[in-house]
Design an enzyme around this catalytic site. Structure first.
Site, PDB file in Angstrom:
ATOM      1  N   CYS A 157      13.064  12.546 -32.426  1.00 38.65           N
ATOM      2  CA  CYS A 157      13.653  12.331 -31.102  1.00 38.65           C
ATOM      3  C   CYS A 157      15.167  12.241 -31.236  1.00 38.65           C
ATOM      4  O   CYS A 157      15.680  11.668 -32.195  1.00 38.65           O
ATOM      5  CB  CYS A 157      13.098  11.049 -30.488  1.00 38.65           C
ATOM      6  SG  CYS A 157      13.678  10.794 -28.796  1.00 38.65           S
TER       7      CYS A 157
ATOM      8  N   CYS B  29       4.400   1.994 -33.553  1.00 40.87           N
ATOM      9  CA  CYS B  29       3.837   3.336 -33.600  1.00 40.87           C
ATOM     10  C   CYS B  29       4.887   4.272 -34.182  1.00 40.87           C
ATOM     11  O   CYS B  29       6.073   4.009 -34.124  1.00 40.87           O
ATOM     12  CB  CYS B  29       3.436   3.804 -32.223  1.00 40.87           C
ATOM     13  SG  CYS B  29       2.054   2.898 -31.586  1.00 40.87           S
TER      14      CYS B  29
ATOM     15  N   GLU C  35       1.976  11.856 -34.268  1.00 41.27           N
ATOM     16  CA  GLU C  35       0.910  10.877 -34.038  1.00 41.27           C
ATOM     17  C   GLU C  35       0.407  10.963 -32.608  1.00 41.27           C
ATOM     18  O   GLU C  35       1.197  11.150 -31.681  1.00 41.27           O
ATOM     19  CB  GLU C  35       1.456   9.458 -34.230  1.00 41.27           C
ATOM     20  CG  GLU C  35       1.399   8.958 -35.634  1.00 41.27           C
ATOM     21  CD  GLU C  35       1.870   7.512 -35.743  1.00 41.27           C
ATOM     22  OE1 GLU C  35       1.641   6.721 -34.802  1.00 41.27           O
ATOM     23  OE2 GLU C  35       2.487   7.189 -36.766  1.00 41.27           O
TER      24      GLU C  35
ATOM     25  N   ASN D 178       7.494  -5.080 -31.636  1.00 37.35           N
ATOM     26  CA  ASN D 178       6.769  -5.081 -32.913  1.00 37.35           C
ATOM     27  C   ASN D 178       7.725  -4.645 -34.006  1.00 37.35           C
ATOM     28  O   ASN D 178       8.343  -3.588 -33.881  1.00 37.35           O
ATOM     29  CB  ASN D 178       5.592  -4.105 -32.865  1.00 37.35           C
ATOM     30  CG  ASN D 178       4.340  -4.775 -32.346  1.00 37.35           C
ATOM     31  OD1 ASN D 178       4.143  -5.975 -32.533  1.00 37.35           O
ATOM     32  ND2 ASN D 178       3.521  -4.029 -31.660  1.00 37.35           N
TER      33      ASN D 178
ATOM     34  N   GLY E 296       9.283  11.213 -29.222  1.00 39.34           N
ATOM     35  CA  GLY E 296      10.104  12.172 -28.492  1.00 39.34           C
ATOM     36  C   GLY E 296      10.374  11.758 -27.057  1.00 39.34           C
ATOM     37  O   GLY E 296       9.755  10.840 -26.532  1.00 39.34           O
ATOM     38  N   GLU E 297      11.326  12.451 -26.453  1.00 38.47           N
ATOM     39  CA  GLU E 297      11.667  12.218 -25.036  1.00 38.47           C
ATOM     40  C   GLU E 297      10.981  13.333 -24.233  1.00 38.47           C
ATOM     41  O   GLU E 297      11.380  14.504 -24.313  1.00 38.47           O
ATOM     42  CB  GLU E 297      13.198  12.248 -24.882  1.00 38.47           C
ATOM     43  CG  GLU E 297      13.716  12.456 -23.478  1.00 38.47           C
ATOM     44  CD  GLU E 297      13.186  11.477 -22.439  1.00 38.47           C
ATOM     45  OE1 GLU E 297      13.408  10.267 -22.559  1.00 38.47           O
ATOM     46  OE2 GLU E 297      12.538  11.940 -21.459  1.00 38.47           O
TER      47      GLU E 297
ATOM     48  N   CYS F  27      17.266   5.592 -29.674  1.00 37.70           N
ATOM     49  CA  CYS F  27      17.118   4.196 -29.242  1.00 37.70           C
ATOM     50  C   CYS F  27      17.074   3.344 -30.511  1.00 37.70           C
ATOM     51  O   CYS F  27      16.371   3.674 -31.466  1.00 37.70           O
ATOM     52  CB  CYS F  27      15.841   4.019 -28.427  1.00 37.70           C
ATOM     53  SG  CYS F  27      15.797   5.073 -26.974  1.00 37.70           S
TER      54      CYS F  27
ATOM     55  N   CYS G  88      13.671   1.984 -32.351  1.00 37.75           N
ATOM     56  CA  CYS G  88      12.509   2.873 -32.395  1.00 37.75           C
ATOM     57  C   CYS G  88      12.376   3.603 -33.728  1.00 37.75           C
ATOM     58  O   CYS G  88      13.331   4.207 -34.218  1.00 37.75           O
ATOM     59  CB  CYS G  88      12.635   3.883 -31.263  1.00 37.75           C
ATOM     60  SG  CYS G  88      11.415   5.188 -31.353  1.00 37.75           S
TER      61      CYS G  88
ATOM     62  N   SER H 280      11.645   3.836 -19.503  1.00 37.00           N
ATOM     63  CA  SER H 280      11.933   2.895 -20.590  1.00 37.00           C
ATOM     64  C   SER H 280      13.266   2.249 -20.267  1.00 37.00           C
ATOM     65  O   SER H 280      14.320   2.817 -20.551  1.00 37.00           O
ATOM     66  CB  SER H 280      12.027   3.649 -21.926  1.00 37.00           C
ATOM     67  OG  SER H 280      10.802   4.249 -22.206  1.00 37.00           O
ATOM     68  N   LEU H 281      13.217   1.082 -19.670  1.00 35.87           N
ATOM     69  CA  LEU H 281      14.461   0.455 -19.196  1.00 35.87           C
ATOM     70  C   LEU H 281      15.088  -0.376 -20.323  1.00 35.87           C
ATOM     71  O   LEU H 281      16.214  -0.134 -20.728  1.00 35.87           O
ATOM     72  CB  LEU H 281      14.165  -0.394 -17.959  1.00 35.87           C
ATOM     73  CG  LEU H 281      15.375  -0.759 -17.119  1.00 35.87           C
ATOM     74  CD1 LEU H 281      15.997   0.481 -16.492  1.00 35.87           C
ATOM     75  CD2 LEU H 281      15.000  -1.751 -16.019  1.00 35.87           C
ATOM     76  N   HIS H 282      14.385  -1.371 -20.776  1.00 39.68           N
ATOM     77  CA  HIS H 282      14.759  -2.175 -21.958  1.00 39.68           C
ATOM     78  C   HIS H 282      16.097  -2.902 -21.885  1.00 39.68           C
ATOM     79  O   HIS H 282      16.516  -3.521 -22.868  1.00 39.68           O
ATOM     80  CB  HIS H 282      14.709  -1.340 -23.245  1.00 39.68           C
ATOM     81  CG  HIS H 282      13.456  -0.532 -23.397  1.00 39.68           C
ATOM     82  ND1 HIS H 282      12.214  -0.993 -23.017  1.00 39.68           N
ATOM     83  CD2 HIS H 282      13.247   0.730 -23.879  1.00 39.68           C
ATOM     84  CE1 HIS H 282      11.303  -0.061 -23.261  1.00 39.68           C
ATOM     85  NE2 HIS H 282      11.904   0.986 -23.768  1.00 39.68           N
TER      86      HIS H 282
ATOM     87  N   SER I  26       6.802   9.200 -19.533  1.00 41.26           N
ATOM     88  CA  SER I  26       7.725   8.087 -19.750  1.00 41.26           C
ATOM     89  C   SER I  26       9.061   8.637 -20.237  1.00 41.26           C
ATOM     90  O   SER I  26       9.104   9.394 -21.198  1.00 41.26           O
ATOM     91  CB  SER I  26       7.129   7.169 -20.817  1.00 41.26           C
ATOM     92  OG  SER I  26       8.074   6.222 -21.205  1.00 41.26           O
TER      93      SER I  26
ATOM     94  N   CYS J 296      -2.188   8.491 -25.819  1.00 47.72           N
ATOM     95  CA  CYS J 296      -0.728   8.586 -25.861  1.00 47.72           C
ATOM     96  C   CYS J 296      -0.362   9.791 -26.728  1.00 47.72           C
ATOM     97  O   CYS J 296      -0.674   9.811 -27.920  1.00 47.72           O
ATOM     98  CB  CYS J 296      -0.178   7.295 -26.452  1.00 47.72           C
ATOM     99  SG  CYS J 296       1.597   7.320 -26.603  1.00 47.72           S
TER     100      CYS J 296
END
Ligand code: SF4
Length: 370
Positions: free
Chosen positions: A124, A355, A96, A312, A181-182, A128, A131, A236-238, A213, A117
């Protein structure tokens, strides 16, 4: 896993590599520039569009390269600011690419600023927990040609909608590598692709308008700090403590905050740029006010900007978005610090976990039909 296409993509060639291929054929050096001009500046959609090349040369190009290594499967326009494009690659993998518009007063949505994006991998490996893209693991890395082609496809689409785009070469304003992906796990191909996009013979797109990112691959952050092109960095801390971060991001085991934070500092000192900390707010996981205070301290120490993104829902995952009151209370702790903070509603998948779901749904439909 690597995918070796039948033919390499022209979008993966640099001026130097294409010049070398053409030289073997006895073509003059200026041909490579001419061909790349057709691709990036004149947006040729077929070899026959390249009318100032001889027929034999066009035939050789068609035999040797794929003009674009992906095709558009769906163009999903939303009623708000985010459009999603689903592409199929040579091995039928799906990725995507998302177009995010920033509404501007007095300007139609088509003419507004656009951030694209892009995805650097199929699937990936980072797993996470929140995700959609990580659900089935890593299928493969994209090659440079596939990464560049996502943006050329966006150019074709946007050129048709806004005359402004043609004149400015790239039909968008920013690139964020935050799709599936990373990015830093596919480091070499990604940097190759971004170098092509940045080159004067490519799209001439400024590195300062490109954000990478990462979930926090420390050695690669340090390597990125040494790149001559000054890309922007988002983390991406989260989770603002190891205990919380580890619950949702397995990468934290290898690279806990005690390693990650000095790497971010080294990057921002080297480039003199503000790093962004992405923080998806998930109910009862990382939305406590203690987490807000810990995040405030990290952001203040790093002079970083914080993007708060309410979660989301992803089908099949148990996580929920906190109430608006909770989101505001969390954000207030940062605002009062003061820390530069945005409370976002829309963005790409690792900030907007919804996404990646267009791809998942299409893959499920394919499996059902098989
Ligand atoms: S959030 Fe990003 S790094 Fe984490 S699993 Fe999803 S795609 Fe991978």
């Amino acid at each position: 896993m690597k995918f070796t296409p039948a033919k390499p993509a022209l979008t993966g060639e640099t001026l130097e590599s294409l010049t070398a291929r053409l030289k073997e054929r006895g073509e003059p050096a200026f041909r490579a520039k001419q061909i790349l001009e057709w691709v990036y500046k004149k947006r040729a959609r077929s070899w026959d569009d390249m009318t100032n090349l001889s027929k034999p040369l066009r035939a050789w190009l068609a035999e040797t390269f794929d003009l674009l290594p992906l095709s558009l499967l769906f163009d999903k326009q939303s009623r708000d600011v985010t459009d999603k494009l689903l592409f199929e690659l040579g091995d039928r993998s799906l990725i995507e690419t998302v177009i995010i518009r920033a509404p501007q007063e007095g300007v139609g949505l088509d003419q507004s600023r656009k951030t694209i994006c892009i995805s650097p991998q199929v699937g990936c490996a980072m797993a996470c927990k929140f995700c959609a893209s990580g659900l089935a693991g890593l299928k493969r890395d994209l090659n440079a040609g596939e990464i560049v082609a996502q943006l050329l496809q966006v150019c074709y689409r946007e050129d048709a909608r806004t005359p402004r785009a043609r004149m400015e070469l790239a039909s968008f304003d920013n690139i964020v590598v935050m799709g599936m992906g990373e990015p830093l796990a596919n480091y070499d191909a990604l940097i190759e692709a971004l170098t092509i996009l940045n080159a004067e013979w490519g799209l001439g797109f400024g590195a300062r308008r490109i954000t990478l990112s990462t979930s926090g691959l420390v050695p690669k952050i340090l390597r990125l700090a040494e790149e001559p092109l000054g890309f922007r960095l988002a983390i991406s801390l989260h989770g603002a403590t190891d205990e919380v971060r580890e619950k949702i991001m397995p990468v934290n085991k290898a690279f806990p905050l005690a390693k990650l934070i000095p790497a971010i500092r080294a990057f921002s000192e080297k480039h003199g740029r503000m790093v962004t900390l992405e923080f998806i707010l998930i109910e009862d996981i990382n939305d406590s006010l203690d987490q807000a205070r810990a995040l405030r301290d990290i952001a203040r120490d790093l002079h970083a900007h914080v993007n708060l993104i309410p979660y989301n829902t992803v089908e099949g995952l148990p996580w929920k978005r906190p109430s608006n009151t909770r989101q505001e209370k969390f954000a207030d702790i940062l605002r009062h610090a003061p820390v530069s903070v945005t409370l976002r509603r829309e963005k790409c998948h690792d900030i907007d976990a919804a996404c990646g779901q267009l791809r998942l749904k299409t893959e499920r439909d394919r499996a059902d039909a098989a």
